[in-house]
Motif scaffolding. Structure first.
Motif, PDB file in Angstrom:
ATOM      1  N   GLU A  67      25.649 -11.794 -51.152  1.00 18.57           N
ATOM      2  CA  GLU A  67      26.098 -10.462 -51.860  1.00 18.57           C
ATOM      3  C   GLU A  67      26.730 -10.532 -53.217  1.00 18.57           C
ATOM      4  O   GLU A  67      26.748  -9.540 -53.687  1.00 18.57           O
ATOM      5  CB  GLU A  67      27.422 -10.303 -50.668  1.00 18.57           C
ATOM      6  N   GLN A  68      27.267 -11.780 -53.393  1.00 19.23           N
ATOM      7  CA  GLN A  68      27.793 -11.887 -54.991  1.00 19.23           C
ATOM      8  C   GLN A  68      26.416 -12.175 -55.654  1.00 19.23           C
ATOM      9  O   GLN A  68      26.954 -11.755 -57.174  1.00 19.23           O
ATOM     10  CB  GLN A  68      28.901 -13.191 -54.797  1.00 19.23           C
ATOM     11  N   GLU A  69      25.572 -12.894 -55.374  1.00 15.94           N
ATOM     12  CA  GLU A  69      24.740 -13.351 -56.526  1.00 15.94           C
ATOM     13  C   GLU A  69      23.083 -12.837 -55.952  1.00 15.94           C
ATOM     14  O   GLU A  69      22.411 -13.167 -56.901  1.00 15.94           O
ATOM     15  CB  GLU A  69      24.548 -14.991 -56.316  1.00 15.94           C
ATOM     16  N   GLY A  70      22.859 -12.415 -54.898  1.00 14.35           N
ATOM     17  CA  GLY A  70      21.585 -11.903 -54.305  1.00 14.35           C
ATOM     18  C   GLY A  70      20.881 -13.166 -53.837  1.00 14.35           C
ATOM     19  O   GLY A  70      21.253 -14.448 -53.711  1.00 14.35           O
ATOM     20  N   THR A  71      19.962 -12.901 -53.057  1.00 13.24           N
ATOM     21  CA  THR A  71      19.186 -13.850 -52.108  1.00 13.24           C
ATOM     22  C   THR A  71      18.387 -15.001 -52.889  1.00 13.24           C
ATOM     23  O   THR A  71      18.286 -15.959 -52.206  1.00 13.24           O
ATOM     24  CB  THR A  71      18.096 -13.158 -51.272  1.00 13.24           C
ATOM     25  N   ASP A  72      18.172 -14.795 -54.230  1.00 12.23           N
ATOM     26  CA  ASP A  72      17.464 -15.833 -55.075  1.00 12.23           C
ATOM     27  C   ASP A  72      18.299 -17.075 -55.247  1.00 12.23           C
ATOM     28  O   ASP A  72      17.987 -18.095 -55.491  1.00 12.23           O
ATOM     29  CB  ASP A  72      16.946 -15.336 -56.402  1.00 12.23           C
ATOM     30  N   SER A  73      19.571 -16.730 -54.883  1.00  9.98           N
ATOM     31  CA  SER A  73      20.587 -17.921 -55.108  1.00  9.98           C
ATOM     32  C   SER A  73      20.526 -18.968 -54.287  1.00  9.98           C
ATOM     33  O   SER A  73      20.847 -20.431 -54.318  1.00  9.98           O
ATOM     34  CB  SER A  73      22.126 -17.743 -54.815  1.00  9.98           C
ATOM     35  N   PHE A  74      19.514 -18.660 -52.991  1.00 12.99           N
ATOM     36  CA  PHE A  74      19.320 -19.895 -52.302  1.00 12.99           C
ATOM     37  C   PHE A  74      18.397 -20.827 -52.593  1.00 12.99           C
ATOM     38  O   PHE A  74      17.885 -21.960 -51.952  1.00 12.99           O
ATOM     39  CB  PHE A  74      18.895 -19.082 -50.886  1.00 12.99           C
ATOM     40  N   ARG A  75      17.913 -20.490 -53.626  1.00 10.47           N
ATOM     41  CA  ARG A  75      16.871 -21.272 -54.442  1.00 10.47           C
ATOM     42  C   ARG A  75      17.603 -22.478 -55.108  1.00 10.47           C
ATOM     43  O   ARG A  75      17.068 -23.263 -56.046  1.00 10.47           O
ATOM     44  CB  ARG A  75      15.720 -20.324 -55.337  1.00 10.47           C
ATOM     45  N   ARG A  76      18.857 -22.391 -55.424  1.00 14.86           N
ATOM     46  CA  ARG A  76      19.453 -23.308 -55.867  1.00 14.86           C
ATOM     47  C   ARG A  76      20.107 -24.496 -55.110  1.00 14.86           C
ATOM     48  O   ARG A  76      20.620 -24.312 -54.244  1.00 14.86           O
ATOM     49  CB  ARG A  76      20.666 -22.743 -56.701  1.00 14.86           C
ATOM     50  N   PHE A  77      19.428 -25.916 -55.266  1.00 11.22           N
ATOM     51  CA  PHE A  77      19.690 -27.140 -54.499  1.00 11.22           C
ATOM     52  C   PHE A  77      20.189 -27.984 -55.329  1.00 11.22           C
ATOM     53  O   PHE A  77      19.506 -28.502 -56.409  1.00 11.22           O
ATOM     54  CB  PHE A  77      18.478 -27.308 -53.940  1.00 11.22           C
ATOM     55  N   SER A  78      21.128 -28.725 -54.919  1.00 16.87           N
ATOM     56  CA  SER A  78      21.994 -29.714 -55.698  1.00 16.87           C
ATOM     57  C   SER A  78      21.690 -31.223 -54.889  1.00 16.87           C
ATOM     58  O   SER A  78      22.192 -31.295 -53.761  1.00 16.87           O
ATOM     59  CB  SER A  78      23.469 -29.584 -55.695  1.00 16.87           C
ATOM     60  N   VAL A  79      20.653 -32.024 -55.430  1.00 15.97           N
ATOM     61  CA  VAL A  79      20.449 -33.105 -54.860  1.00 15.97           C
ATOM     62  C   VAL A  79      22.081 -34.139 -55.021  1.00 15.97           C
ATOM     63  O   VAL A  79      22.174 -34.937 -54.177  1.00 15.97           O
ATOM     64  CB  VAL A  79      19.651 -34.034 -55.623  1.00 15.97           C
ATOM     65  N   THR A  80      22.662 -33.771 -56.189  1.00 16.65           N
ATOM     66  CA  THR A  80      24.260 -34.591 -56.223  1.00 16.65           C
ATOM     67  C   THR A  80      25.095 -34.330 -55.123  1.00 16.65           C
ATOM     68  O   THR A  80      25.637 -35.306 -54.854  1.00 16.65           O
ATOM     69  CB  THR A  80      24.598 -33.965 -57.618  1.00 16.65           C
ATOM     70  N   SER A  81      25.084 -33.095 -55.021  1.00 14.84           N
ATOM     71  CA  SER A  81      26.282 -32.765 -53.774  1.00 14.84           C
ATOM     72  C   SER A  81      25.540 -32.776 -52.398  1.00 14.84           C
ATOM     73  O   SER A  81      26.104 -33.134 -51.372  1.00 14.84           O
ATOM     74  CB  SER A  81      26.827 -31.370 -53.996  1.00 14.84           C
ATOM     75  N   GLY A  82      24.309 -32.578 -52.417  1.00 18.07           N
ATOM     76  CA  GLY A  82      23.810 -32.876 -51.156  1.00 18.07           C
ATOM     77  C   GLY A  82      23.148 -31.691 -50.218  1.00 18.07           C
ATOM     78  O   GLY A  82      23.362 -31.651 -48.961  1.00 18.07           O
ATOM     79  N   GLY A  83      22.854 -30.439 -51.066  1.00 18.88           N
ATOM     80  CA  GLY A  83      22.630 -29.275 -50.288  1.00 18.88           C
ATOM     81  C   GLY A  83      22.691 -27.981 -51.329  1.00 18.88           C
ATOM     82  O   GLY A  83      22.378 -28.083 -52.466  1.00 18.88           O
ATOM     83  N   ILE A  84      22.502 -26.932 -50.530  1.00 24.85           N
ATOM     84  CA  ILE A  84      22.501 -25.461 -51.314  1.00 24.85           C
ATOM     85  C   ILE A  84      23.779 -25.352 -51.976  1.00 24.85           C
ATOM     86  O   ILE A  84      24.896 -25.844 -51.566  1.00 24.85           O
ATOM     87  CB  ILE A  84      22.338 -24.395 -50.250  1.00 24.85           C
ATOM     88  N   ILE A  85      23.782 -24.798 -53.157  1.00 22.54           N
ATOM     89  CA  ILE A  85      25.033 -24.609 -53.808  1.00 22.54           C
ATOM     90  C   ILE A  85      25.154 -23.427 -54.550  1.00 22.54           C
ATOM     91  O   ILE A  85      24.254 -22.748 -54.887  1.00 22.54           O
ATOM     92  CB  ILE A  85      25.133 -25.967 -54.944  1.00 22.54           C
ATOM     93  N   CYS A  86      26.350 -22.809 -54.461  1.00 19.13           N
ATOM     94  CA  CYS A  86      26.373 -21.325 -55.214  1.00 19.13           C
ATOM     95  C   CYS A  86      26.537 -21.548 -56.916  1.00 19.13           C
ATOM     96  O   CYS A  86      26.767 -22.528 -57.241  1.00 19.13           O
ATOM     97  CB  CYS A  86      27.879 -20.597 -54.659  1.00 19.13           C
ATOM     98  N   ALA A  87      26.233 -20.440 -57.404  1.00 14.04           N
ATOM     99  CA  ALA A  87      26.466 -20.408 -58.716  1.00 14.04           C
ATOM    100  C   ALA A  87      27.732 -21.142 -59.547  1.00 14.04           C
ATOM    101  O   ALA A  87      27.471 -21.887 -60.553  1.00 14.04           O
ATOM    102  CB  ALA A  87      26.023 -19.064 -59.562  1.00 14.04           C
ATOM    103  N   GLU A  88      28.851 -20.513 -59.170  1.00 15.56           N
ATOM    104  CA  GLU A  88      30.017 -21.310 -59.502  1.00 15.56           C
ATOM    105  C   GLU A  88      30.150 -22.614 -59.301  1.00 15.56           C
ATOM    106  O   GLU A  88      30.609 -23.392 -60.147  1.00 15.56           O
ATOM    107  CB  GLU A  88      31.119 -20.623 -58.791  1.00 15.56           C
ATOM    108  N   CYS A  89      29.788 -23.170 -58.273  1.00 19.70           N
ATOM    109  CA  CYS A  89      29.839 -24.633 -58.084  1.00 19.70           C
ATOM    110  C   CYS A  89      28.857 -25.588 -58.901  1.00 19.70           C
ATOM    111  O   CYS A  89      28.942 -26.549 -59.195  1.00 19.70           O
ATOM    112  CB  CYS A  89      29.930 -24.975 -56.626  1.00 19.70           C
ATOM    113  N   ALA A  90      27.745 -24.843 -58.808  1.00 15.04           N
ATOM    114  CA  ALA A  90      26.728 -25.392 -59.723  1.00 15.04           C
ATOM    115  C   ALA A  90      27.077 -25.518 -61.149  1.00 15.04           C
ATOM    116  O   ALA A  90      26.853 -26.512 -61.802  1.00 15.04           O
ATOM    117  CB  ALA A  90      25.421 -24.801 -59.710  1.00 15.04           C
ATOM    118  N   GLN A  91      27.944 -24.582 -61.573  1.00 12.63           N
ATOM    119  CA  GLN A  91      28.277 -24.603 -63.260  1.00 12.63           C
ATOM    120  C   GLN A  91      29.280 -25.708 -63.254  1.00 12.63           C
ATOM    121  O   GLN A  91      29.455 -26.510 -64.356  1.00 12.63           O
ATOM    122  CB  GLN A  91      28.933 -23.227 -63.570  1.00 12.63           C
ATOM    123  N   LYS A  92      30.235 -25.964 -62.202  1.00 17.86           N
ATOM    124  CA  LYS A  92      31.117 -26.960 -62.221  1.00 17.86           C
ATOM    125  C   LYS A  92      30.488 -28.326 -62.301  1.00 17.86           C
ATOM    126  O   LYS A  92      30.923 -28.910 -63.051  1.00 17.86           O
ATOM    127  CB  LYS A  92      32.253 -26.698 -61.054  1.00 17.86           C
TER     128      LYS A  92
END
Length: 259
Positions: free
Chosen positions: A165-190
């Motif tokens: 709802e906030q970012e669009g469905t393409d946000s599911f394409r963001r995967f963080s190896v560091t954290s261990g899974g799908i990550i939202c834009a805000e947390c990815a920036q942090k």
């Protein structure tokens, strides 16, 4: 003490006195290293039982500090794996991975069953065996307790619906190896500002791919393979992920890793 077990041969090495140590992955006892003086040459059932890509029965003598093989008999030799280079290379990576993620004397019956399923499918695979290997690794992650978070943002817990709802469905394409899974834009920036971030943005929904692997039996991939670009990116992600959480990267040699 005498024990009887079935197992999958992972590797062997020569030792003094014309003997060998055979590493066997068993359902009941986990990984076992056992010495033997059985001659591995020839096509006898006992000789085949000492070779990789073999499922066999063993009578073992368990001493105070070590195992030794009294008798061995091959139940199934997956020799067809060696008849195709693609199958052989990916099955060799499977054996290497299995050896790295298992510990001596620690049973993992679910992983053992999945491994037999892999060998059966690898011996029959008609298309890209690399997709079959990727499916096996993804399925193994939950058994080993390190499955990535695919239901929400791994950092803040925001649901997939909220992220979409906030970012669009393409946000599911963001995967963080560091954290261990799908990550939202805000947390990815942090994560990026804190340094050492390892975040991938594939051109496809990685949740769909991982869930596809998790939900289908391995035999599905005997005749089905993913697009080359999807296989390439999933290899990159899993190479980093298994290296970080299991110290068992067997995929980085097949692709140049670029973030």
């Amino acid at each position: 003490m005498i024990i009887n077990t079935e197992g999958i041969v992972l590797r062997q090495r020569k030792i003094a006195g014309n003997k060998r140590i055979i590493v066997i992955f068993t359902r009941q006892y986990g990984k076992i290293s056992a010495g033997t003086s059985i001659n591995e040459k020839g096509r006898s059932r006992s000789a085949l039982a000492l070779r990789p890509f073999t499922f066999a029965e063993y009578e073992l003598f368990k001493g105070r500090d070590a195992y030794s093989i009294n008798t061995a008999s091959a139940r199934r030799s997956y020799y067809s794996i060696g008849e195709d280079l693609d199958r052989f290379m990916n099955a060799s990576s499977f054996i290497d991975y299995l050896d790295k993620v298992t510990a001596e004397g620690e049973p993992l019956p679910a992983l053992y069953d999945l491994s037999l399923e892999f060998l059966e499918s690898a011996s029959r695979a008609e298309k890209g065996a690399d997709t079959l290997l990727l499916a096996f690794i993804v399925r193994s992650l939950s058994i080993l307790g390190v499955s990535p978070e695919l239901r929400c943002c791994v950092s803040c817990g925001k649901s997939l619906d909220e992220i979409a709802e906030q970012e669009g469905t393409d946000s599911f394409r963001r995967f963080s190896v560091t954290s261990g899974g799908i990550i939202c834009a805000e947390c990815a920036q942090k994560e990026k500002t804190e340094g050492n971030a390892l975040i991938y943005r594939p051109s496809f929904d990685i949740i769909d791919v991982f869930r596809y692997f998790q939900s289908k039996p391995l035999r599905t991939f005997e005749k089905v393979t993913l697009r080359d670009d999807v296989v390439y990116m999933v290899k990159k992600v899993l190479a980093e992920y298994t290296g970080r959480y299991l110290d068992a990267d067997v995929l980085s040699g097949s692709t140049e890793l670029e973030v």
